[in-house]
Write an enzyme that holds these catalytic residues in place. Structure first.
Site, PDB file in Angstrom:
ATOM      1  N   GLY A 255       9.053   5.125 -13.625  1.00 56.03           N
ATOM      2  CA  GLY A 255       7.628   5.102 -13.310  1.00 56.03           C
ATOM      3  C   GLY A 255       7.316   5.182 -11.840  1.00 56.03           C
ATOM      4  O   GLY A 255       8.105   5.696 -11.052  1.00 56.03           O
ATOM      5  N   SER A 256       6.151   4.660 -11.508  1.00 57.62           N
ATOM      6  CA  SER A 256       5.557   4.896 -10.199  1.00 57.62           C
ATOM      7  C   SER A 256       6.490   4.661  -9.027  1.00 57.62           C
ATOM      8  O   SER A 256       7.228   3.685  -8.959  1.00 57.62           O
ATOM      9  CB  SER A 256       4.336   4.011 -10.021  1.00 57.62           C
ATOM     10  OG  SER A 256       3.868   4.143  -8.697  1.00 57.62           O
ATOM     11  N   SER A 257       6.383   5.594  -8.092  1.00 60.13           N
ATOM     12  CA  SER A 257       7.148   5.524  -6.860  1.00 60.13           C
ATOM     13  C   SER A 257       6.761   4.326  -6.006  1.00 60.13           C
ATOM     14  O   SER A 257       7.503   3.911  -5.131  1.00 60.13           O
ATOM     15  CB  SER A 257       6.906   6.809  -6.080  1.00 60.13           C
ATOM     16  OG  SER A 257       5.516   6.962  -5.830  1.00 60.13           O
ATOM     17  N   VAL A 258       5.563   3.758  -6.276  1.00 63.76           N
ATOM     18  CA  VAL A 258       5.094   2.616  -5.489  1.00 63.76           C
ATOM     19  C   VAL A 258       5.841   1.339  -5.878  1.00 63.76           C
ATOM     20  O   VAL A 258       5.753   0.321  -5.211  1.00 63.76           O
ATOM     21  CB  VAL A 258       3.565   2.425  -5.650  1.00 63.76           C
ATOM     22  CG1 VAL A 258       3.036   1.386  -4.680  1.00 63.76           C
ATOM     23  CG2 VAL A 258       2.842   3.737  -5.403  1.00 63.76           C
ATOM     24  N   GLY A 259       6.616   1.434  -6.961  1.00 62.67           N
ATOM     25  CA  GLY A 259       7.452   0.310  -7.365  1.00 62.67           C
ATOM     26  C   GLY A 259       8.350  -0.177  -6.230  1.00 62.67           C
ATOM     27  O   GLY A 259       8.736  -1.347  -6.194  1.00 62.67           O
TER      28      GLY A 259
END
Lengths: 127, 405
Positions: A59-63
């Protein structure tokens, strides 16, 4: 034991293991470390101060910021052990100085939930 | 601290340790030792870790970095403080664009946001500007900037944009993380990992649905993300319109690690798996949790000019019966305003928002709203898991049929 070391370090703790990938941004509370995705195997559990064993991040790269935030608020796992590493987990652990290693499928199977272990990347050891 | 060897050493494996060592230059080694300051040391530390993780043999130059991690809702205090400190010394070396923030910079006072949120969000905006990032605040950089094409190496963090870049725009990127793309922006480099090479997919998904709409393609993407590795072939689809293509990219980026798809009925030697009604239903049941929504959101990914034009003509004079939030980049809104599309959307009752998106928006609060109707699989996932609201999934045509008059 053959470890592929992504972020070096030494830590001790209890294994918190799941066979489900983790979306750090979508399903981990960045302040408390509690998994808040009701469909996740670890729903309601905190990854704080654990040796987190999971297949890989999704999932999200902001992880990556979520992992850094967990570290900043003292709620990060002591270390992470994966089967495959994605860039989100690798970069988040690199910035947060959270030891991160990749193990083989067989070694992954041997890691038991709740077991107390010591991970030492310099000695290539999981005890 | 870092297992990287000096100049010109070959990629090698240390006996008994299976640590692949990236080849790094003298310059990179000095940066890793902190000779060029803490900022570059941190940036290279991230690049080496991500390079090791993806078995890259070296770092290569990139032309464009697109960052994620601009929304205070997602990066929080730790992220805000990190960027504020970083902005004192860090400067971009290549063209750098950035993802949406938490609100529209021109109308945030209309929404229930705390003073603290506004202050922290503005601080993040200022930090990025100071670092040299173009304040694009968009998750569809591929629709608002000229695309260099020709297999140009870039570093895109936003997952839908990375997948679009590799699959549609003839660019090459890893499925970067917010921090690896930031490290690329500050160094102009990125690990030369599998997705940057011409890798052949090892899996073909056979699309079995007849007449799929954008929602079905979003679910196909979500399915693909779950079952595929780095890249995947999709058979049974000859063409994708913009809306379906973006929906596919968004869905795929949400559920997995996969960073590229090819539409190809004949990739030899791949494992095959079917995406049929049964598989689609499983994903629908996972993400759809309500029969109807209190409000509608369109955009995640943000809508481009083509989709805004399309929406305007699909409305055909009808008006929404409930709130409808439409998210698009600032550049698209300005163009749409000149052409007159925004008049039509506003007449129909749409709230047009730029700089932000459905995905992880603080503008939808579960204390005020129980459920949201959307055609976005990516939006659905985050609305449910991060905002904690229920989701009613419908394709745009059905939204217009049911929710306008």
């Amino acid at each position: 034991m053959t470890l592929k070391v992504i972020v070096r370090g030494r830590s001790q703790g209890k294994i918190l293991k799941t066979n489900m990938p983790i979306n750090f941004l979508g399903s981990v509370d960045k302040k408390t470390g509690v998994i808040n995705d009701s469909r996740h195997e670890l729903a309601g559990k905190s990854i704080k101060n654990s040796i987190l064993v999971f297949p890989h991040g999704v999932g999200s790269s902001v992880g990556a910021y979520t992992i850094y935030s967990l570290k900043s608020s003292g709620s990060a796992p002591y270390a992470m052990i994966c089967k495959k590493v994605d860039l989100t987990v690798a970069s988040g652990c690199a910035l947060g100085n959270i030891p991160l290693v990749i193990v083989t499928e067989q070694e992954y199977e041997k890691l038991q939930n709740g077991k107390q272990i010591t991970l030492d990347t310099d000695a290539d050891k999981i005890l | 601290m870092i297992k990287a060897k000096p100049t010109n050493c070959q990629t090698s494996i240390i006996p008994n340790r299976t640590i692949i060592i990236m080849e790094i230059t003298k310059e990179e080694e000095l940066a890793l030792k902190g000779e060029y300051g803490e900022t570059l040391e941190t940036a290279y530390r991230i690049l080496v870790a991500t390079g090791e993780a993806t078995n890259a043999e070296r770092l290569i130059p990139i032309k464009w970095a697109h960052l994620s991690g601009a929304n205070y809702n997602t990066i929080g205090d730790a992220g805000e403080e990190f960027l504020s400190k970083l902005s004192k010394t860090a400067r971009t070396r290549v063209m750098t664009t950035v993802n949406p923030i938490g609100f529209d910079l021109t109308n945030f006072s209309k929404y229930k946001l705390t003073e603290e949120f506004i202050k922290k969000q503005k601080s993040i905006v200022e930090s990025y500007k100071k670092i040299g990032v173009i304040p694009s605040f968009s998750c569809i950089p591929y629709e608002i900037f000229d695309l260099p094409g020709g297999g140009t190496q870039v570093s895109f963090a936003e997952s839908n944009a990375a997948i679009y870049a590799n699959s549609v725009a003839n660019l090459k990127t890893n499925k970067e993380s917010s921090l690896s793309a930031l490290a690329s922006a500050l160094t102009g480099k990125s690990p030369y990992s599998d997705l940057r090479k011409d890798e052949t997919p090892n899996l073909t998904i056979r699309m079995k649905l007849k007449k799929p709409d954008e929602l079905a393609f979003g679910m196909l993407g979500f399915f693909a993300g779950k079952v595929a590795d780095n890249s995947v072939a999709i058979s049974g689809v000859s063409k994708l319109d913009k809306r379906s293509c973006k929906s596919l990219c968004g869905g795929m980026g949400t559920s997995g690690m996969c960073g590229k798809f090819v539409l190809d009925d004949n990739v030899p030697g791949t494992e095959k798996v079917d995406f049929d009604k049964k598989e689609m239903q499983k994903i629908y049941d996972e993400l759809n949790t309500a029969d109807k929504g209190d409000l509608i959101t369109l955009g995640s990914p943000q809508l481009g000019l083509e989709e805004i034009a399309d929406l305007s003509s699909m409305l055909g004079g009808r008006s929404f019966k409930k709130r409808c939030m439409v998210f698009c980049p600032r550049a698209v809104q300005e163009q749409a305003r000149k052409i007159g599309y925004t008049n039509e959307l506003e007449r129909a009752g749409c709230e047009i928002l730029s700089d932000c998106c459905t995905c992880l928006t603080p503008l939808i609060d579960k204390n005020d709203i129980d459920s949201v109707t959307t055609n976005s699989i990516k939006g659905a996932y985050y609305l449910k898991n991060s905002n904690g609201v229920d989701v009613n999934l419908k394709p745009l045509a059905k939204i217009i049929q049911d929710d306008t008059q």
